[in-house]
Design a protein around this motif. Structure first.
Motif, PDB file in Angstrom:
ATOM      1  N   GLY A 200       0.836  -1.182   0.000  1.00 12.76           N
ATOM      2  CA  GLY A 200       0.000   0.000   0.000  1.00 12.76           C
ATOM      3  C   GLY A 200       0.879   1.243   0.000  1.00 12.76           C
ATOM      4  O   GLY A 200       2.054   1.189   0.347  1.00 12.76           O
ATOM      5  N   ILE A 201       0.304   2.361  -0.396  1.00 11.77           N
ATOM      6  CA  ILE A 201       1.065   3.607  -0.458  1.00 11.77           C
ATOM      7  C   ILE A 201       1.621   3.960   0.917  1.00 11.77           C
ATOM      8  O   ILE A 201       2.787   4.338   1.061  1.00 11.77           O
ATOM      9  CB  ILE A 201       0.166   4.750  -0.977  1.00 11.77           C
ATOM     10  CG1 ILE A 201      -0.247   4.472  -2.421  1.00 11.77           C
ATOM     11  CG2 ILE A 201       0.896   6.083  -0.901  1.00 11.77           C
ATOM     12  CD1 ILE A 201      -1.261   5.458  -2.954  1.00 11.77           C
ATOM     13  N   GLU A 202       0.767   3.848   1.947  1.00  7.60           N
ATOM     14  CA  GLU A 202       1.202   4.215   3.294  1.00  7.60           C
ATOM     15  C   GLU A 202       2.381   3.357   3.760  1.00  7.60           C
ATOM     16  O   GLU A 202       3.364   3.876   4.301  1.00  7.60           O
ATOM     17  CB  GLU A 202       0.034   4.058   4.280  1.00  7.60           C
ATOM     18  CG  GLU A 202      -1.057   5.085   4.118  1.00  7.60           C
ATOM     19  CD  GLU A 202      -2.204   4.821   5.075  1.00  7.60           C
ATOM     20  OE1 GLU A 202      -2.445   5.673   5.958  1.00  7.60           O
ATOM     21  OE2 GLU A 202      -2.849   3.771   4.951  1.00  7.60           O
ATOM     22  N   ALA A 203       2.278   2.047   3.556  1.00  9.97           N
ATOM     23  CA  ALA A 203       3.342   1.137   4.001  1.00  9.97           C
ATOM     24  C   ALA A 203       4.644   1.402   3.255  1.00  9.97           C
ATOM     25  O   ALA A 203       5.725   1.420   3.853  1.00  9.97           O
ATOM     26  CB  ALA A 203       2.899  -0.315   3.796  1.00  9.97           C
ATOM     27  N   ALA A 204       4.531   1.612   1.935  1.00  7.10           N
ATOM     28  CA  ALA A 204       5.737   1.872   1.141  1.00  7.10           C
ATOM     29  C   ALA A 204       6.396   3.176   1.566  1.00  7.10           C
ATOM     30  O   ALA A 204       7.622   3.252   1.705  1.00  7.10           O
ATOM     31  CB  ALA A 204       5.373   1.916  -0.344  1.00  7.10           C
ATOM     32  N   ALA A 205       5.592   4.214   1.783  1.00 10.97           N
ATOM     33  CA  ALA A 205       6.138   5.506   2.200  1.00 10.97           C
ATOM     34  C   ALA A 205       6.782   5.417   3.579  1.00 10.97           C
ATOM     35  O   ALA A 205       7.843   6.000   3.821  1.00 10.97           O
ATOM     36  CB  ALA A 205       5.024   6.559   2.209  1.00 10.97           C
ATOM     37  N   ARG A 206       6.150   4.679   4.483  1.00 10.16           N
ATOM     38  CA  ARG A 206       6.687   4.535   5.837  1.00 10.16           C
ATOM     39  C   ARG A 206       8.060   3.857   5.813  1.00 10.16           C
ATOM     40  O   ARG A 206       8.979   4.272   6.506  1.00 10.16           O
ATOM     41  CB  ARG A 206       5.711   3.736   6.694  1.00 10.16           C
ATOM     42  CG  ARG A 206       6.114   3.620   8.155  1.00 10.16           C
ATOM     43  CD  ARG A 206       4.965   3.147   9.014  1.00 10.16           C
ATOM     44  NE  ARG A 206       4.361   1.929   8.504  1.00 10.16           N
ATOM     45  CZ  ARG A 206       3.132   1.853   7.985  1.00 10.16           C
ATOM     46  NH1 ARG A 206       2.397   2.942   7.874  1.00 10.16           N
ATOM     47  NH2 ARG A 206       2.650   0.699   7.558  1.00 10.16           N
ATOM     48  N   THR A 207       8.192   2.819   4.991  1.00  8.51           N
ATOM     49  CA  THR A 207       9.472   2.107   4.896  1.00  8.51           C
ATOM     50  C   THR A 207      10.584   3.034   4.416  1.00  8.51           C
ATOM     51  O   THR A 207      11.668   3.090   5.009  1.00  8.51           O
ATOM     52  CB  THR A 207       9.346   0.918   3.930  1.00  8.51           C
ATOM     53  OG1 THR A 207       8.354   0.015   4.429  1.00  8.51           O
ATOM     54  CG2 THR A 207      10.675   0.179   3.798  1.00  8.51           C
ATOM     55  N   VAL A 208      10.304   3.780   3.342  1.00  8.00           N
ATOM     56  CA  VAL A 208      11.312   4.703   2.791  1.00  8.00           C
ATOM     57  C   VAL A 208      11.632   5.816   3.795  1.00  8.00           C
ATOM     58  O   VAL A 208      12.785   6.179   4.002  1.00  8.00           O
ATOM     59  CB  VAL A 208      10.807   5.307   1.461  1.00  8.00           C
ATOM     60  CG1 VAL A 208      11.795   6.349   0.935  1.00  8.00           C
ATOM     61  CG2 VAL A 208      10.600   4.215   0.429  1.00  8.00           C
ATOM     62  N   ARG A 209      10.583   6.348   4.413  1.00  8.42           N
ATOM     63  CA  ARG A 209      10.760   7.483   5.332  1.00  8.42           C
ATOM     64  C   ARG A 209      11.662   7.112   6.519  1.00  8.42           C
ATOM     65  O   ARG A 209      12.584   7.857   6.871  1.00  8.42           O
ATOM     66  CB  ARG A 209       9.386   7.942   5.834  1.00  8.42           C
ATOM     67  CG  ARG A 209       9.418   9.260   6.604  1.00  8.42           C
ATOM     68  CD  ARG A 209       8.027   9.664   7.051  1.00  8.42           C
ATOM     69  NE  ARG A 209       7.141   9.898   5.926  1.00  8.42           N
ATOM     70  CZ  ARG A 209       6.046   9.208   5.664  1.00  8.42           C
ATOM     71  NH1 ARG A 209       5.682   8.206   6.452  1.00  8.42           N
ATOM     72  NH2 ARG A 209       5.293   9.492   4.628  1.00  8.42           N
TER      73      ARG A 209
ATOM     74  N   ASP B  12     -10.798   8.930   3.021  1.00 12.16           N
ATOM     75  CA  ASP B  12     -11.240   7.718   3.727  1.00 12.16           C
ATOM     76  C   ASP B  12     -10.772   6.430   3.062  1.00 12.16           C
ATOM     77  O   ASP B  12     -11.015   5.338   3.574  1.00 12.16           O
ATOM     78  CB  ASP B  12     -12.769   7.694   3.839  1.00 12.16           C
ATOM     79  CG  ASP B  12     -13.289   8.736   4.814  1.00 12.16           C
ATOM     80  OD1 ASP B  12     -12.460   9.290   5.574  1.00 12.16           O
ATOM     81  OD2 ASP B  12     -14.505   9.013   4.805  1.00 12.16           O
ATOM     82  N   ARG B  13     -10.100   6.546   1.930  1.00 17.05           N
ATOM     83  CA  ARG B  13      -9.561   5.354   1.287  1.00 17.05           C
ATOM     84  C   ARG B  13      -8.512   4.706   2.179  1.00 17.05           C
ATOM     85  O   ARG B  13      -8.303   3.498   2.141  1.00 17.05           O
ATOM     86  CB  ARG B  13      -8.950   5.739  -0.060  1.00 17.05           C
ATOM     87  CG  ARG B  13      -8.440   4.572  -0.879  1.00 17.05           C
ATOM     88  CD  ARG B  13      -8.155   5.037  -2.294  1.00 17.05           C
ATOM     89  NE  ARG B  13      -7.082   6.015  -2.313  1.00 17.05           N
ATOM     90  CZ  ARG B  13      -5.787   5.696  -2.412  1.00 17.05           C
ATOM     91  NH1 ARG B  13      -5.437   4.433  -2.468  1.00 17.05           N
ATOM     92  NH2 ARG B  13      -4.864   6.630  -2.452  1.00 17.05           N
ATOM     93  N   PHE B  14      -7.826   5.506   2.984  1.00 16.71           N
ATOM     94  CA  PHE B  14      -6.844   4.989   3.925  1.00 16.71           C
ATOM     95  C   PHE B  14      -7.552   4.549   5.202  1.00 16.71           C
ATOM     96  O   PHE B  14      -8.371   5.281   5.756  1.00 16.71           O
ATOM     97  CB  PHE B  14      -5.791   6.053   4.266  1.00 16.71           C
ATOM     98  CG  PHE B  14      -5.012   6.532   3.067  1.00 16.71           C
ATOM     99  CD1 PHE B  14      -4.292   5.642   2.287  1.00 16.71           C
ATOM    100  CD2 PHE B  14      -5.015   7.866   2.716  1.00 16.71           C
ATOM    101  CE1 PHE B  14      -3.574   6.062   1.186  1.00 16.71           C
ATOM    102  CE2 PHE B  14      -4.302   8.308   1.619  1.00 16.71           C
ATOM    103  CZ  PHE B  14      -3.572   7.406   0.848  1.00 16.71           C
ATOM    104  N   ASP B  15      -7.244   3.343   5.674  1.00 10.51           N
ATOM    105  CA  ASP B  15      -7.922   2.781   6.848  1.00 10.51           C
ATOM    106  C   ASP B  15      -7.786   3.680   8.075  1.00 10.51           C
ATOM    107  O   ASP B  15      -8.737   3.846   8.837  1.00 10.51           O
ATOM    108  CB  ASP B  15      -7.360   1.386   7.160  1.00 10.51           C
ATOM    109  CG  ASP B  15      -7.802   0.346   6.134  1.00 10.51           C
ATOM    110  OD1 ASP B  15      -8.774   0.620   5.404  1.00 10.51           O
ATOM    111  OD2 ASP B  15      -7.172  -0.726   6.069  1.00 10.51           O
ATOM    112  N   ARG B  16      -6.598   4.227   8.277  1.00 11.20           N
ATOM    113  CA  ARG B  16      -6.397   5.069   9.462  1.00 11.20           C
ATOM    114  C   ARG B  16      -7.320   6.293   9.427  1.00 11.20           C
ATOM    115  O   ARG B  16      -7.878   6.698  10.453  1.00 11.20           O
ATOM    116  CB  ARG B  16      -4.942   5.533   9.564  1.00 11.20           C
ATOM    117  CG  ARG B  16      -4.024   4.507  10.202  1.00 11.20           C
ATOM    118  CD  ARG B  16      -2.660   5.081  10.516  1.00 11.20           C
ATOM    119  NE  ARG B  16      -1.841   4.078  11.163  1.00 11.20           N
ATOM    120  CZ  ARG B  16      -1.826   3.836  12.462  1.00 11.20           C
ATOM    121  NH1 ARG B  16      -2.617   4.531  13.269  1.00 11.20           N
ATOM    122  NH2 ARG B  16      -1.049   2.916  12.974  1.00 11.20           N
ATOM    123  N   ASN B  17      -7.452   6.884   8.258  1.00  9.67           N
ATOM    124  CA  ASN B  17      -8.323   8.053   8.149  1.00  9.67           C
ATOM    125  C   ASN B  17      -9.778   7.701   8.415  1.00  9.67           C
ATOM    126  O   ASN B  17     -10.520   8.466   9.044  1.00  9.67           O
ATOM    127  CB  ASN B  17      -8.191   8.675   6.755  1.00  9.67           C
ATOM    128  CG  ASN B  17      -6.850   9.334   6.539  1.00  9.67           C
ATOM    129  OD1 ASN B  17      -6.093   9.539   7.485  1.00  9.67           O
ATOM    130  ND2 ASN B  17      -6.552   9.653   5.291  1.00  9.67           N
TER     131      ASN B  17
END
Length: 457
Positions: free
Chosen positions: A103-112, A198-203
């Motif tokens: 997912g976008i969030e997971a990929a961004a978190r790893t790089v960040r 709201d597409r993101f679960d956390r949101n």
């Protein structure tokens, strides 16, 4: 009614522990802005010797930029302006995110977090603005996934990050308390437009579920944090109780004894397997995957070669032990495709980068590390190949052995055999890196010799 806990500089200072050099992950949002302001207030009001820097990741999504935040440039400008006003050194790192199945969030978190880890200086720790609401969202997401106590432990206050640590000193404060502090101090922050998606679960949890839960039960956030802390305590206790047995079940190479696991109950066996995998930094498998690992891999017939894929890792069985290794998506090296000439100078250091993430070979006449082999003659062509065939006579053996028999005697797992670099002088096999030297590669007394070393990646 019990009063909700407010943001407290005293609690913030306590959560910082004995550290005094900080790198703040600064997005310009409410959480990180309050954190940065709180640190500056502690330093200036209490005359503490705190070394404070900030880092901002300027983000871009590869392939699908329409799905990424459109206000990244505005947030960068805001962060630069805020840090300039507060006289805080700001490091800006441009990062590109490519999901590759994640997912976008997971990929961004790893790089960040890789960027954060690389940016940390000596004795510096990373600080993030995570708070009670984030903790509750994490626990609810873990419930949705059907996680056990480890997942329900949520986010810890402190955890390792590279060679340093990550601290979350605001974890005991609600977002509402941070907002009240910001309004009281006249602090400006920038809302991330992606927080409305709201597409993101956390949101979805943040915008629709948590408000309902806290409206019904005002202390839901505190109760969730307390439950997460209790789960974390139970996991810590299990770690302590099982650590000695886990050490006994592991070989020097880190493989795990199937026979030892078979003597345990299913519950204990699963707990040991989870801790073994966690110690290797492997994504935690589901309960079904653990059951498959035991039934289909550990208990497979002796002549079978099954494996379980866990993310980038494979778990295999060999000689009553479980092996874990990072699997390459590329093809395995084979003799027909991989024969690499090695430009070689016998009198100096020689290095060769190997294909397929196998690391590099070093050969030197000086440094006494690795295998001792004879030095090549001037007319000999040096090459590296893969895939042992035929009969081989190695040093210390009275007679030659067929390659398959030899690998079995040496205890080399089948999946590793074609990945071991073989050193040739002309058409003569000299050595298998880190495994054996042949009679033809023997360094005889009084003759030139060198040292072969395999540095794995």
């Amino acid at each position: 009614m019990k009063k909700m806990a407010s943001f407290s500089l005293t609690t913030l200072l306590k959560n910082l522990g004995k550290h005094h050099k900080f790198l703040v992950a600064f997005s310009g949002g409410l959480d990180s802005t309050v954190l940065l302001h709180g640190l500056l207030s502690l330093r200036d009001q209490n005359h503490l010797k705190l070394n404070i820097r900030a880092i901002h990741t300027h983000e871009k999504l590869i392939h699908r930029p329409e799905n990424w935040s459109k206000d990244a440039d505005q947030r960068l400008t805001h962060c630069q302006s805020q840090c300039e006003q507060w006289k805080v050194p700001l490091e800006v790192v441009k990062m590109e995110v490519e999901p590759r199945g994640k997912g976008i969030e997971a990929a961004a978190r790893t790089v960040r977090y890789q960027i954060f880890s690389n940016a940390l200086k000596k004795d510096e720790v990373l600080l993030t603005g995570h708070h009670q609401n984030d903790q509750s969202e994490t626990v609810l997401l873990a419930l949705k996934r059907g996680s056990g106590p480890a997942g329900l432990s949520g986010m810890p206050l402190a955890m390792p990050l590279g060679q340093s640590q990550l601290l979350r000193p605001q974890l005991s404060f609600s977002r509402h308390s941070l907002q009240l502090y910001a309004l009281e101090k006249g602090i400006l922050w920038m809302e991330d437009e992606d927080n409305q998606n709201d597409r993101f679960d956390r949101n979805f949890l943040r915008r629709h579920i948590l408000p309902l839960l806290t409206a019904r039960w005002p202390h839901f956030l505190e109760s969730t944090s307390r439950s997460a802390a209790l789960c974390a305590e139970q996991e810590t206790l299990l770690d302590e109780l099982l650590s000695e047995q886990l050490c006994q079940l592991q070989s020097q190479e880190g493989t795990l004894s199937i026979q030892g696991l078979a003597a345990c109950s299913e519950v204990k066996r699963n707990a040991l397997l989870r801790r073994w995998l966690d110690s290797k930094k492997v994504p935690m498998p589901s309960r079904d995957q653990l059951a498959r690992l035991w039934k289909e891999v550990a208990l497979a017939k002796s002549d079978a070669q099954p494996y379980l894929q866990c993310g980038e890792y494979q778990i295999r069985r060999f000689r009553e032990h479980l092996y874990l290794f990072k699997s390459s998506k590329k093809s395995q090296p084979c003799p027909a495709l991989f024969s690499i000439k090695w430009p070689f100078t016998p009198e100096s250091d020689n290095k060769l980068v190997l294909p397929d993430h196998l690391g590099e070979l070093k050969c030197t006449p000086y440094r006494r590390e690795g295998q001792v082999i004879r030095a090549p003659q001037k007319n000999e062509v040096i090459s590296i190949r893969f895939g042992l065939t035929g009969n081989i006579k190695i040093l210390g053996r009275d007679r030659s052995r067929h390659s398959k028999k030899l690998w079995q005697e040496l205890g080399i797992p089948p999946w590793e055999r074609k990945r071991i670099p073989l050193l040739y002088f002309n058409e003569t096999l000299i050595a298998a890196a880190e495994v054996f030297v042949t009679e033809e590669g023997e360094a005889k007394q009084g003759e030139p010799h060198c040292y072969l070393e395999w540095v794995k990646s």
